[in-house]
Design a protein around this motif. Structure first.
Motif, short mmCIF file in Angstrom:
data_model
loop_
_atom_site.label_atom_id
_atom_site.label_comp_id
_atom_site.label_asym_id
_atom_site.label_seq_id
_atom_site.Cartn_x
_atom_site.Cartn_y
_atom_site.Cartn_z
N GLY A 152 0.83 -1.21 0.00
CA GLY A 152 0.00 0.00 0.00
C GLY A 152 0.86 1.26 0.00
O GLY A 152 0.57 2.23 -0.70
N ILE A 153 1.94 1.24 0.79
CA ILE A 153 2.87 2.37 0.80
C ILE A 153 3.52 2.52 -0.58
O ILE A 153 3.67 3.62 -1.10
CB ILE A 153 3.92 2.19 1.91
CG1 ILE A 153 3.27 2.28 3.27
CG2 ILE A 153 5.03 3.22 1.77
CD1 ILE A 153 4.19 1.97 4.43
N GLN A 154 3.90 1.40 -1.18
CA GLN A 154 4.50 1.42 -2.52
C GLN A 154 3.53 2.01 -3.53
O GLN A 154 3.90 2.87 -4.35
CB GLN A 154 4.90 0.02 -2.95
CG GLN A 154 5.40 -0.05 -4.37
CD GLN A 154 5.62 -1.48 -4.84
OE1 GLN A 154 5.54 -2.42 -4.06
NE2 GLN A 154 5.87 -1.65 -6.11
N THR A 155 2.29 1.59 -3.48
CA THR A 155 1.28 2.10 -4.41
C THR A 155 1.08 3.60 -4.22
O THR A 155 0.96 4.35 -5.19
CB THR A 155 -0.05 1.36 -4.21
OG1 THR A 155 0.17 -0.03 -4.42
CG2 THR A 155 -1.11 1.86 -5.17
N LEU A 156 1.04 4.04 -2.97
CA LEU A 156 0.86 5.47 -2.69
C LEU A 156 1.96 6.29 -3.34
O LEU A 156 1.70 7.27 -4.04
CB LEU A 156 0.83 5.71 -1.18
CG LEU A 156 0.83 7.17 -0.75
CD1 LEU A 156 -0.50 7.83 -1.11
CD2 LEU A 156 1.11 7.29 0.73
N ARG A 173 10.63 13.90 -15.57
CA ARG A 173 11.67 13.04 -16.15
C ARG A 173 11.43 12.82 -17.64
O ARG A 173 12.35 12.85 -18.45
CB ARG A 173 11.70 11.70 -15.42
CG ARG A 173 12.78 10.77 -15.91
CD ARG A 173 12.90 9.54 -15.03
NE ARG A 173 11.63 8.94 -14.72
CZ ARG A 173 11.11 7.91 -15.39
NH1 ARG A 173 11.76 7.39 -16.40
NH2 ARG A 173 9.95 7.41 -15.04
N SER A 174 10.18 12.62 -18.03
CA SER A 174 9.88 12.42 -19.45
C SER A 174 10.02 13.71 -20.24
O SER A 174 10.25 13.69 -21.44
CB SER A 174 8.47 11.86 -19.61
OG SER A 174 7.52 12.83 -19.20
N LEU A 175 9.94 14.84 -19.57
CA LEU A 175 10.05 16.14 -20.22
C LEU A 175 11.49 16.51 -20.52
O LEU A 175 11.75 17.41 -21.32
CB LEU A 175 9.40 17.19 -19.31
CG LEU A 175 9.27 18.61 -19.80
CD1 LEU A 175 8.31 18.64 -20.98
CD2 LEU A 175 8.74 19.48 -18.68
N PHE A 181 4.74 10.22 -6.89
CA PHE A 181 5.87 10.40 -7.81
C PHE A 181 5.44 10.67 -9.24
O PHE A 181 6.28 10.82 -10.12
CB PHE A 181 6.79 9.18 -7.78
CG PHE A 181 7.59 9.05 -6.51
CD1 PHE A 181 7.87 10.15 -5.71
CD2 PHE A 181 8.09 7.83 -6.13
CE1 PHE A 181 8.61 10.03 -4.55
CE2 PHE A 181 8.83 7.69 -4.96
CZ PHE A 181 9.09 8.80 -4.17
N LYS A 182 4.15 10.76 -9.53
CA LYS A 182 3.67 11.02 -10.89
C LYS A 182 4.19 12.36 -11.43
O LYS A 182 4.61 12.43 -12.58
CB LYS A 182 2.16 10.98 -10.97
CG LYS A 182 1.60 9.58 -10.99
CD LYS A 182 2.03 8.86 -12.27
CE LYS A 182 1.43 7.48 -12.28
NZ LYS A 182 1.98 6.64 -13.32
#
Length: 76
Positions: free
Chosen positions: A7-11, A24-26, A17-18
């Motif tokens: 759950g912490i990882q998913t958060l 990063r993609s920019l 981090f989105k």
């Protein structure tokens, strides 16, 4: 217990981090905009360094600064 850590990882990975993934993609198209977080931190640090230097100068001008070598108890 494993579900708690997943759950912490998913958060973090899917939500918090989105914006950083977008930056990063920019990077390939606009390096300056991709490093905006770093530039903001540099500007904040620069502001507080200037503030701190002004405060040190004002204390020195008012003779409030103790430059004696025994100013600290461990230097006696």
């Amino acid at each position: 217990m494993k579900a708690f850590f997943e759950g912490i990882q998913t958060l973090f990975v899917d939500f918090l981090f989105k914006p950083l993934d977008f930056l990063r993609s920019l990077e390939l198209s606009n390096w300056w905009l991709a490093n905006i977080v770093s530039w903001a931190l540099v500007l904040i640090c620069f502001k507080y360094i200037i503030f701190w230097c002004k405060e040190l100068k004002s204390h020195k001008d008012n003779n409030e600064e103790n430059q004696d070598t025994t100013a600290h108890s461990f230097l006696k």
